[in-house]
Design an enzyme around this catalytic site. Structure first.
Site, PDB file in Angstrom:
ATOM      1  CE  LYS A  72      -3.843  -2.522   2.276  1.00 19.66           C
ATOM      2  NZ  LYS A  72      -4.650  -3.027   3.534  1.00 19.66           N
ATOM      3  CD  GLN A 116      -3.510  -4.583   6.601  1.00 15.93           C
ATOM      4  OE1 GLN A 116      -3.845  -3.555   5.797  1.00 15.93           O
ATOM      5  NE2 GLN A 116      -3.983  -5.664   5.861  1.00 15.93           N
ATOM      6  CG  ASP A 139      -9.921   0.052   4.834  1.00 12.31           C
ATOM      7  OD1 ASP A 139      -9.625  -0.445   3.950  1.00 12.31           O
ATOM      8  OD2 ASP A 139      -9.120  -0.018   5.987  1.00 12.31           O
TER       9      ASP A 139
HETATM   10  N1  GUN Z   1      -6.819  -6.587   5.821  1.00 12.97           N
HETATM   11  C1  GUN Z   1      -7.144  -7.406   4.969  1.00 12.97           C
HETATM   12  N2  GUN Z   1      -7.770  -6.694   3.986  1.00 12.97           N
HETATM   13  C2  GUN Z   1      -7.874  -5.352   4.588  1.00 12.97           C
HETATM   14  C3  GUN Z   1      -8.440  -4.078   3.850  1.00 12.97           C
HETATM   15  O1  GUN Z   1      -8.897  -4.023   2.956  1.00 12.97           O
HETATM   16  N3  GUN Z   1      -8.323  -3.142   4.746  1.00 12.97           N
HETATM   17  C4  GUN Z   1      -7.779  -3.336   6.122  1.00 12.97           C
HETATM   18  N4  GUN Z   1      -7.707  -2.195   6.750  1.00 12.97           N
HETATM   19  N5  GUN Z   1      -7.431  -4.229   6.670  1.00 12.97           N
HETATM   20  C5  GUN Z   1      -7.301  -5.349   5.541  1.00 12.97           C
END
Ligand code: GUN
Length: 319
Positions: A72, A116, A139
């Site tokens: 990311k 996350q 998100d």
């Molecule tokens: N963990 C796995 N996929 C995601 C996501 O799309 N966003 C977040 N914040 N954590 C994740």
């Protein structure tokens, strides 16, 4: 090249050498989303001297989360964003995580905040998500954003990245196949807040007839057999069998499951491989178009996170 295959390729799909349905190339399509996002960020910087800023918070040392968070950050930099990673030890208190989120909420250089998941067990993920400002919740997990999507206002919400990316893949496939999504039977397997439920809202907004199937659904095979569109998001390797797929269906496989492979690698470790929730070999022989794993939905998730962050920066600038 025929005109038709040129169109298919320009939409990011390709014909497999071995025959079967069109392959929906998520890697290629994600690159076009990232390129558009980078262009939008450059324009915002030029016109308003605003650089989109993304803060990613990682609590603990989960290796898969570390890989995701690193990707990311890299994608944010490739789009010309300001990118911050906040790595906290697994023992961090919930109060300290909330304090960091509040600080990022108040920081004008940050337009997107992503914590996350999963979080360590002593931290209440719902509480953390609800502390993120809905205006910076790229998100799309905050109840305000989930609510806006549910009442049919996706343009005012942040739509969760995986379903938003899946929807782009589906629309590209429908365009390549010259089919209209309206009135089609869509079956989503999986009812998570992150994928299944928001995907249902997006398909409904596209005028599909939507069914959400899940672990308690009776006769799952029969439900899937009716579907013109199948979205698999259960997290169970190859659970959706090839012969469940209606001939001509479009299949979007959200699953990414690591399973045992064959033999050992150079270091002597048993090989592993990634598979989706759909039996690809079987399903690709019946589907009109299908996403591969890897290289399907996966790369779209990160691309849509960047697109959401740019949207947030644009909204903040217009306010
Ligand atoms: N963990 C796995 N996929 C995601 C996501 O799309 N966003 C977040 N914040 N954590 C994740």
């Amino acid at each position: 090249m025929s005109e038709q295959s040129a169109t298919i390729e320009s939409l990011g799909l390709r014909r497999p050498e071995a025959g079967g349905g069109l392959i929906i190339d998520g890697k290629l399509i994600s690159q076009s989303v990232l390129a558009e996002t980078a262009a939008g960020a450059a324009e915002l910087l030029l016109k308003h001297r605003v650089r989109p800023g993304l803060a990613v918070v990682l609590v603990g040392e989960d290796p898969a989360s570390q890989v995701y968070v690193r990707s990311k950050g890299k994608a944010a930099e490739s789009c010309g964003f300001h990118s911050e990673q906040h790595t906290l030890p697994a023992t961090t208190s919930q109060a300290d995580v909330l304090a960091l989120v509040e600080k990022l909420n108040a920081d004008p250089a940050i337009h997107g905040i992503l914590v996350q998941l999963p979080l360590p067990a002593h931290i209440d993920a719902t509480k953390v998500i609800e502390t993120i400002s809905p205006a910076k919740d790229v998100d799309g997990f905050h109840p305000v954003n989930a609510g806006l999507l549910a009442i049919g206002e996706p343009a005012r919400a942040f739509v969760p990245c995986t379903p938003a990316g899946s929807m782009i893949l589906l629309q590209r496939a429908a365009k390549a196949l010259k089919v209209d999504l309206a009135g089609r039977d869509a079956v989503i397997v999986g009812r998570s807040n992150i994928v299944g439920k928001p995907m249902a809202q997006l398909l409904l907004a596209a005028n599909c007839t939507v069914t959400i199937a899940h672990s308690r659904t009776r006769d799952l095979a029969d439900v899937v057999r009716r579907a013109d569109i199948v979205v698999a998001a259960v997290g169970r390797p190859e659970m959706i069998r090839g012969d469940w797929i209606k001939p001509g269906a479009i299949v979007i496989d959200v699953g990414i499951n690591r399973v045992a492979g064959q033999g050992v690698d150079a270091a002597g470790k048993p090989r592993t491989r990634l598979v989706g929730d759909v039996d690809y070999a079987g399903a690709s022989q019946r589907a009109a178009a299908i996403t591969p794993v890897p290289g399907g939905v996966g790369p779209m998730t990160i691309a849509l996170l960047m697109a959401n962050t740019l949207t947030s920066a644009n909204r903040a600038t217009a306010r």
